[in-house]
Motif scaffolding. Structure first.
Motif, short mmCIF file in Angstrom:
data_model
loop_
_atom_site.label_atom_id
_atom_site.label_comp_id
_atom_site.label_asym_id
_atom_site.label_seq_id
_atom_site.Cartn_x
_atom_site.Cartn_y
_atom_site.Cartn_z
N GLY A 5 31.36 32.33 50.94
CA GLY A 5 32.15 32.02 52.13
C GLY A 5 33.63 32.28 51.92
N HIS A 6 34.00 32.78 50.76
CA HIS A 6 35.41 33.02 50.46
C HIS A 6 35.78 34.46 50.76
N ILE A 7 36.89 34.64 51.45
CA ILE A 7 37.31 36.01 51.78
C ILE A 7 38.56 36.32 50.97
N CYS A 29 44.87 37.15 36.96
CA CYS A 29 45.50 35.94 36.43
C CYS A 29 45.04 34.68 37.16
N THR A 30 44.54 34.84 38.37
CA THR A 30 44.15 33.69 39.21
C THR A 30 42.80 34.03 39.83
N ILE A 31 41.76 33.97 39.04
CA ILE A 31 40.49 34.56 39.47
C ILE A 31 39.84 33.81 40.64
N GLY A 32 40.12 32.51 40.77
CA GLY A 32 39.59 31.74 41.90
C GLY A 32 38.08 31.84 41.95
N LEU A 33 37.55 32.31 43.06
CA LEU A 33 36.10 32.45 43.18
C LEU A 33 35.66 33.86 42.82
N GLY A 34 36.56 34.65 42.32
CA GLY A 34 36.20 35.98 41.83
C GLY A 34 36.12 37.05 42.91
N GLY A 35 36.69 36.79 44.08
CA GLY A 35 36.61 37.74 45.19
C GLY A 35 37.20 39.10 44.86
N HIS A 36 38.44 39.13 44.41
CA HIS A 36 39.07 40.41 44.06
C HIS A 36 38.41 40.99 42.80
N ALA A 37 38.19 40.11 41.82
CA ALA A 37 37.65 40.56 40.53
C ALA A 37 36.31 41.25 40.70
N PHE A 52 41.63 34.56 34.49
CA PHE A 52 42.16 33.23 34.16
C PHE A 52 42.03 32.31 35.37
N ASP A 53 41.75 31.04 35.12
CA ASP A 53 41.96 30.03 36.16
C ASP A 53 42.09 28.67 35.51
N ILE A 54 42.99 27.85 36.07
CA ILE A 54 43.16 26.52 35.51
C ILE A 54 42.15 25.55 36.12
N ASP A 55 41.47 26.00 37.17
CA ASP A 55 40.49 25.13 37.83
C ASP A 55 39.10 25.48 37.30
N SER A 78 42.33 28.63 31.57
CA SER A 78 43.67 28.51 31.02
C SER A 78 44.71 28.94 32.06
N ASP A 79 45.91 28.46 31.86
CA ASP A 79 47.04 28.91 32.66
C ASP A 79 47.31 30.38 32.32
N PHE A 80 47.54 31.19 33.34
CA PHE A 80 47.76 32.62 33.06
C PHE A 80 49.01 32.86 32.23
N ARG A 81 49.87 31.84 32.17
CA ARG A 81 51.10 32.02 31.38
C ARG A 81 50.79 32.20 29.90
N TYR A 82 49.53 31.90 29.51
CA TYR A 82 49.13 32.11 28.11
C TYR A 82 48.59 33.52 27.87
N LEU A 98 48.09 38.76 40.42
CA LEU A 98 48.31 37.33 40.62
C LEU A 98 48.14 37.04 42.11
N ASP A 99 47.14 36.24 42.43
CA ASP A 99 46.93 35.82 43.83
C ASP A 99 47.20 34.32 43.82
N LEU A 100 48.46 33.97 44.03
CA LEU A 100 48.92 32.62 43.72
C LEU A 100 48.47 31.56 44.73
N GLY A 101 48.76 30.33 44.39
CA GLY A 101 48.41 29.24 45.31
C GLY A 101 47.00 28.77 45.10
N MET A 102 46.42 28.26 46.18
CA MET A 102 45.07 27.70 46.02
C MET A 102 44.07 28.45 46.87
N PHE A 105 38.27 27.26 48.71
CA PHE A 105 37.33 26.35 48.04
C PHE A 105 38.05 25.05 47.66
N GLN A 106 39.26 25.17 47.13
CA GLN A 106 40.02 23.97 46.75
C GLN A 106 40.47 23.21 48.00
N LEU A 107 40.99 23.95 48.96
CA LEU A 107 41.48 23.32 50.19
C LEU A 107 40.36 22.61 50.95
C1 LIG Z 1 44.31 32.03 45.91
S1 LIG Z 1 43.21 31.57 44.66
C2 LIG Z 1 42.64 33.09 44.02
C3 LIG Z 1 41.50 33.67 44.78
C4 LIG Z 1 40.92 34.90 44.14
N1 LIG Z 1 41.84 36.01 44.15
C5 LIG Z 1 39.64 35.30 44.80
O1 LIG Z 1 39.58 36.37 45.42
O2 LIG Z 1 38.66 34.54 44.73
C6 LIG Z 1 44.30 31.04 43.44
C7 LIG Z 1 43.63 30.52 42.18
O3 LIG Z 1 44.63 30.48 41.17
C8 LIG Z 1 44.42 29.36 40.36
N2 LIG Z 1 45.70 29.10 39.70
C9 LIG Z 1 46.84 28.63 40.26
N3 LIG Z 1 47.82 28.57 39.35
C10 LIG Z 1 47.29 29.04 38.18
C11 LIG Z 1 47.81 29.23 36.87
N4 LIG Z 1 49.08 28.93 36.57
N5 LIG Z 1 47.00 29.75 35.92
C12 LIG Z 1 45.71 30.08 36.21
N6 LIG Z 1 45.16 29.90 37.44
C13 LIG Z 1 45.93 29.38 38.40
C14 LIG Z 1 43.94 28.30 41.32
O4 LIG Z 1 43.21 27.30 40.64
C15 LIG Z 1 43.08 29.11 42.29
O5 LIG Z 1 41.73 29.09 41.91
#
Ligand SMILES: C[S@@+](CC[C@H](N)C(=O)[O-])C[C@H]1O[C@@H](n2cnc3c(N)ncnc32)[C@H](O)[C@@H]1O
Length: 298
Positions: A5-7, A29-37, A52-55, A78-82, A98-102, A105-107
């Protein structure tokens, strides 16, 4: 739309700017639900993906989704800063996203406390290992610090007044839930729904989320460090969802593209930020504030 359900936001634009045709490593760096990946490894059989994802919950979802390509995927909770610290051959990197923010799924998970319209605890941690929650900030931070957060991270006009009221009211009753806190924000900011006006709780929740997750911390430093480590022709793509983040990305790219006293490191590929079409916004409301900036290492 993909299976969960994630776009993914600005999908085709991301893939174009990343230039995903090449053989090598792509870092999400922010894989989230893996949509772009998912699209990167599906469309390019010669791509190896590092995510990477911290969630942790998001990361598990991404892992499931990327299962068909598991031999070409490596994920880090892990935090992508690593990223600069992991043991990989940086000369093989071809693209960084980097697809920043949340994520939606989290929202959409009320128990995470990100949404002001859904009853939940005042949490807002993306990384559940983090000790700071929105509850702690609202119930413990000083009036001055609260006002500063609402002003700087939420650009809220009534930042001082809201901070003063929070500190006075929490002496009588602590703030525990998202909707309880949202009612106070509406009252203090004298909210009357009006077309085109942003709900004040959206600004306040954004500010709290940025503080809880330290979202702006060292973003510029990360981009600068990574730009020095990646090989020539590698593309960096950053999508932001609020002006503070976009400003940091823009200024960092400009600084690296025209450093003044040394040769440039980056060429900016997007003179203006790329934004979603009306059509994309109508099918994915979360995309409405997205801004994509891209640069190439030279
Ligand atoms: C907008 S979503 C990414 C969606 C992803 N591009 C997709 O297509 O499914 C942002 C993700 O970045 C993660 N995130 C935010 N700050 C982060 C950080 N500093 N290091 C790693 N992940 C982070 C969040 O937990 C969230 O899952």
């Amino acid at each position: 739309m993909n299976g969960n359900g994630h776009i993914p936001v600005l999908l085709e634009e991301v893939l174009d700017y990343l230039d995903i045709e090449r053989e090598g490593i792509y870092v999400d760096c922010t894989i989230g639900l893996g949509g772009h990946a998912y699209e990167i490894v599906k469309r390019n059989p010669k791509a190896f993906l590092i995510g990477f994802d911290i969630d942790e919950k998001s990361l598990l979802r991404a892992k499931e989704k990327l299962q068909p390509f598991a031999d070409r995927v490596e994920l880090y909770h892990s935090d992508f800063r690593y990223l600069p610290d992991i043991k990989i051959d940086f000369s093989k990197i071809r693209g960084i996203l980097l697809d920043l923010g949340m994520s939606s799924f989290q929202l959409d998970s009320p128990e995470r406390g990100f949404s002001f319209s859904k009853e939940g605890p005042l949490d807002m941690r993306m990384d559940l290992r983090n000790k700071i929650t929105a509850h702690k900030i609202i119930n413990k931070y000083s009036e001055h610090k609260l006002a500063q957060i609402f002003h700087e991270y939420g650009e809220l006009r009534q930042a001082k007044r809201l901070a003063r009221e929070i500190v006075s009211r929490r002496k009588i009753q602590k703030f525990d839930t998202t909707t309880q806190f949202c009612r106070i924000v509406e009252e203090i900011c004298r909210w009357r729904p009006q077309k085109g006006k942003i709900h004040p709780a959206a600004k306040v929740f954004q500010a709290l989320r940025i503080e809880v997750n330290q979202e702006l911390m060292n973003l510029s430093g990360f981009l600068e460090r990574i730009a020095h480590m990646i090989p020539k022709k590698t593309h960096i793509i950053a999508i932001s969802f609020h002006s503070l983040e976009d400003r940091i990305i823009k200024h960092t790219f400009v600084g690296l593209a025209a450093p003044g006293d040394s040769p440039p490191f980056l060429k900016i590929l997007t003179k203006k930020p790329v934004i979603p079409t009306e059509e994309e916004i109508s099918s994915n409301f979360r995309a409405r504030s997205a801004k994509l900036r891209a640069a190439e290492k030279i």
